[in-house]
Enzyme design. Structure first.
Site, PDB file in Angstrom:
ATOM      1  N   ILE A  46     -49.933   2.745  75.018  1.00  0.00           N
ATOM      2  CA  ILE A  46     -48.791   2.681  74.508  1.00  0.00           C
ATOM      3  C   ILE A  46     -48.602   4.147  73.819  1.00  0.00           C
ATOM      4  O   ILE A  46     -47.129   4.571  73.452  1.00  0.00           O
ATOM      5  CB  ILE A  46     -48.459   1.637  73.251  1.00  0.00           C
ATOM      6  CG1 ILE A  46     -49.551   1.771  72.282  1.00  0.00           C
ATOM      7  CG2 ILE A  46     -48.097   0.334  73.821  1.00  0.00           C
ATOM      8  CD1 ILE A  46     -49.405   0.844  71.198  1.00  0.00           C
ATOM      9  N   GLY A  47     -49.297   4.911  73.778  1.00  0.00           N
ATOM     10  CA  GLY A  47     -49.237   6.417  73.472  1.00  0.00           C
ATOM     11  C   GLY A  47     -50.511   7.108  73.189  1.00  0.00           C
ATOM     12  O   GLY A  47     -51.528   6.577  73.321  1.00  0.00           O
ATOM     13  N   GLY A  89     -51.844   9.886  70.332  1.00  0.00           N
ATOM     14  CA  GLY A  89     -51.490  10.463  69.176  1.00  0.00           C
ATOM     15  C   GLY A  89     -52.332  11.357  68.801  1.00  0.00           C
ATOM     16  O   GLY A  89     -52.837  12.359  69.834  1.00  0.00           O
ATOM     17  N   THR A  90     -52.297  11.898  67.657  1.00  0.00           N
ATOM     18  CA  THR A  90     -52.874  13.271  67.087  1.00  0.00           C
ATOM     19  C   THR A  90     -54.449  13.098  67.238  1.00  0.00           C
ATOM     20  O   THR A  90     -54.901  14.170  67.749  1.00  0.00           O
ATOM     21  CB  THR A  90     -52.492  13.360  65.557  1.00  0.00           C
ATOM     22  OG1 THR A  90     -51.041  13.441  65.432  1.00  0.00           O
ATOM     23  CG2 THR A  90     -53.198  14.759  65.100  1.00  0.00           C
ATOM     24  N   GLY A 121     -56.021  10.571  69.130  1.00  0.00           N
ATOM     25  CA  GLY A 121     -56.696   9.670  70.480  1.00  0.00           C
ATOM     26  C   GLY A 121     -55.640   8.859  70.948  1.00  0.00           C
ATOM     27  O   GLY A 121     -54.659   8.981  70.636  1.00  0.00           O
ATOM     28  N   VAL A 122     -56.007   8.055  71.993  1.00  0.00           N
ATOM     29  CA  VAL A 122     -55.002   7.388  72.695  1.00  0.00           C
ATOM     30  C   VAL A 122     -54.810   5.811  71.992  1.00  0.00           C
ATOM     31  O   VAL A 122     -55.727   5.340  71.389  1.00  0.00           O
ATOM     32  CB  VAL A 122     -55.926   6.865  74.133  1.00  0.00           C
ATOM     33  CG1 VAL A 122     -54.844   5.965  75.076  1.00  0.00           C
ATOM     34  CG2 VAL A 122     -56.122   8.265  74.939  1.00  0.00           C
ATOM     35  N   VAL A 123     -53.781   5.342  71.979  1.00  0.00           N
ATOM     36  CA  VAL A 123     -53.500   4.055  71.443  1.00  0.00           C
ATOM     37  C   VAL A 123     -52.937   3.045  72.529  1.00  0.00           C
ATOM     38  O   VAL A 123     -52.463   3.217  73.533  1.00  0.00           O
ATOM     39  CB  VAL A 123     -52.311   4.319  70.443  1.00  0.00           C
ATOM     40  CG1 VAL A 123     -51.877   2.866  69.691  1.00  0.00           C
ATOM     41  CG2 VAL A 123     -52.402   5.413  69.444  1.00  0.00           C
ATOM     42  N   LYS A 139     -56.387   1.929  68.312  1.00  0.00           N
ATOM     43  CA  LYS A 139     -56.431   3.533  68.294  1.00  0.00           C
ATOM     44  C   LYS A 139     -57.914   4.033  68.550  1.00  0.00           C
ATOM     45  O   LYS A 139     -58.829   3.836  67.790  1.00  0.00           O
ATOM     46  CB  LYS A 139     -55.931   4.005  67.040  1.00  0.00           C
ATOM     47  CG  LYS A 139     -55.476   5.591  66.852  1.00  0.00           C
ATOM     48  CD  LYS A 139     -54.993   5.967  65.534  1.00  0.00           C
ATOM     49  CE  LYS A 139     -53.668   5.533  65.113  1.00  0.00           C
ATOM     50  NZ  LYS A 139     -52.479   6.198  65.817  1.00  0.00           N
ATOM     51  N   ASP A 171     -49.712  14.261  57.184  1.00  0.00           N
ATOM     52  CA  ASP A 171     -49.030  14.461  58.430  1.00  0.00           C
ATOM     53  C   ASP A 171     -47.984  13.595  58.691  1.00  0.00           C
ATOM     54  O   ASP A 171     -47.766  12.775  59.805  1.00  0.00           O
ATOM     55  CB  ASP A 171     -50.177  14.160  59.586  1.00  0.00           C
ATOM     56  CG  ASP A 171     -49.616  14.837  60.878  1.00  0.00           C
ATOM     57  OD1 ASP A 171     -48.865  15.753  61.039  1.00  0.00           O
ATOM     58  OD2 ASP A 171     -50.294  14.244  62.011  1.00  0.00           O
TER      59      ASP A 171
END
Length: 298
Positions: free
Chosen positions: A10-11, A13-14, A16-18, A32, A125
């Protein structure tokens, strides 16, 4: 990891992979996967300690960290799943959010931040991508505490440059004294973006970011910000800009909204309003609070 069945990515991120996943009980969650650099010697024990503390955070406006799974080279954080984030919502809403929606979201952001700050945890962040929203309009903050556990990389897992748009001027100028004020600055930027529909300071580099900030808030002086001269990247030859009026920057905001945003977006971190003080601001006096807002944590 046998307890979780990955459904889809689904994404990225800063850190790693989600993935969207399902556990053995059929519950949907978000996984995550924190990437560890190849040259690193596995997951730092300090990171595991920091992350374990986050499991103790229980608040209606904080994404719940359900579990932490670590192997030698990988750390997987299991979070509750929410299907929308503020960035996607802003991208879909041309010209900003409805004023009442923006007010409700801002209040919820501040509640989550106030709770974390009370527990001595900073975000560092904050951005629309890590403000998640469910279908009932409840907003939850994601990724709290990860900056301290892993440090914010300059580039993300996918090698995209991590955004500077919500970063405080003191941090941009090299301050290492992270305080709760760094999060308040980010919230002020997000507040303006919810109202205007576009980012307030969309910089392309640290220098450009500072320039955009000074063009609106004015170039800092020793009088307006006494500690500015002590920051590593302070330059006495910064271009001089006059401060602009907030009513021209966020024309759709009423007087109390302008007062609140002006207290959040102070160049000097010492002068920024706290989350706790912001929650009591007049801007929220007409906010319709659902029962869970009034009852606190449940």
């Amino acid at each position: 990891m046998r307890r979780y069945h990955k459904m889809e990515k689904i994404g990225e991120g800063t850190y790693g992979v989600v993935y969207k996943a399902q556990n053995n009980h059929g519950e949907i969650c978000a996984l995550k996967k924190i990437r560890v650099e190849e040259e690193d010697e596995g997951i730092p024990s300090t990171a595991i300690r920091e992350i374990s503390l986050l499991k103790e955070l229980h608040h209606p406006n904080i994404v719940w960290l359900r579990d932490v799974i670590h192997s030698e080279k990988c750390l997987t954080l299991v979070f509750e799943y929410l299907d929308q984030d503020l960035k996607k919502l802003l991208d879909a809403c041309d010209g900003g959010l409805e004023p009442t929606t923006a007010k409700s979201f801002l209040y919820q952001i501040l509640r989550g931040i106030s709770y974390c700050h009370d527990h001595r945890i900073l975000h560092r962040d904050l951005k629309p991508q890590n403000l998640l929203i469910n279908r009932e309009g409840v907003l939850k903050l994601a990724d709290f505490g990860l900056a301290r556990a892993f440090a914010i990389p300059v580039r993300s897992y996918t090698h995209e440059v991590v955004t500077l748009w919500y970063r405080a001027p003191d941090v941009l100028m090299g301050s290492k004294k992270y305080s709760t004020a760094v999060d308040i600055w980010s919230v002020g930027c997000i507040f303006a973006e919810m109202i205007n529909g576009v980012p307030l300071f969309p910089g392309i580099s640290e220098q450009d970011q500072l320039k955009r900030i000074f063009k609106i808030l004015g170039t800092p002086s020793v009088d307006s910000w006494p500690q500015v001269v002590n920051l590593p990247a302070y330059n006495p030859d910064f271009s001089y800009y006059e401060k602009q009026s907030w009513s021209s920057i966020v024309p759709k905001l009423n007087e109390s909204g302008i007062d609140l945003i002006s207290r959040m977006l102070q160049l000097d971190p010492v002068q920024r309003i706290s989350a706790k003080e912001a929650l009591k601001h007049d801007y929220f006096k007409d906010l319709h609070r659902p029962p869970e807002f009034l009852n606190g944590v449940h």
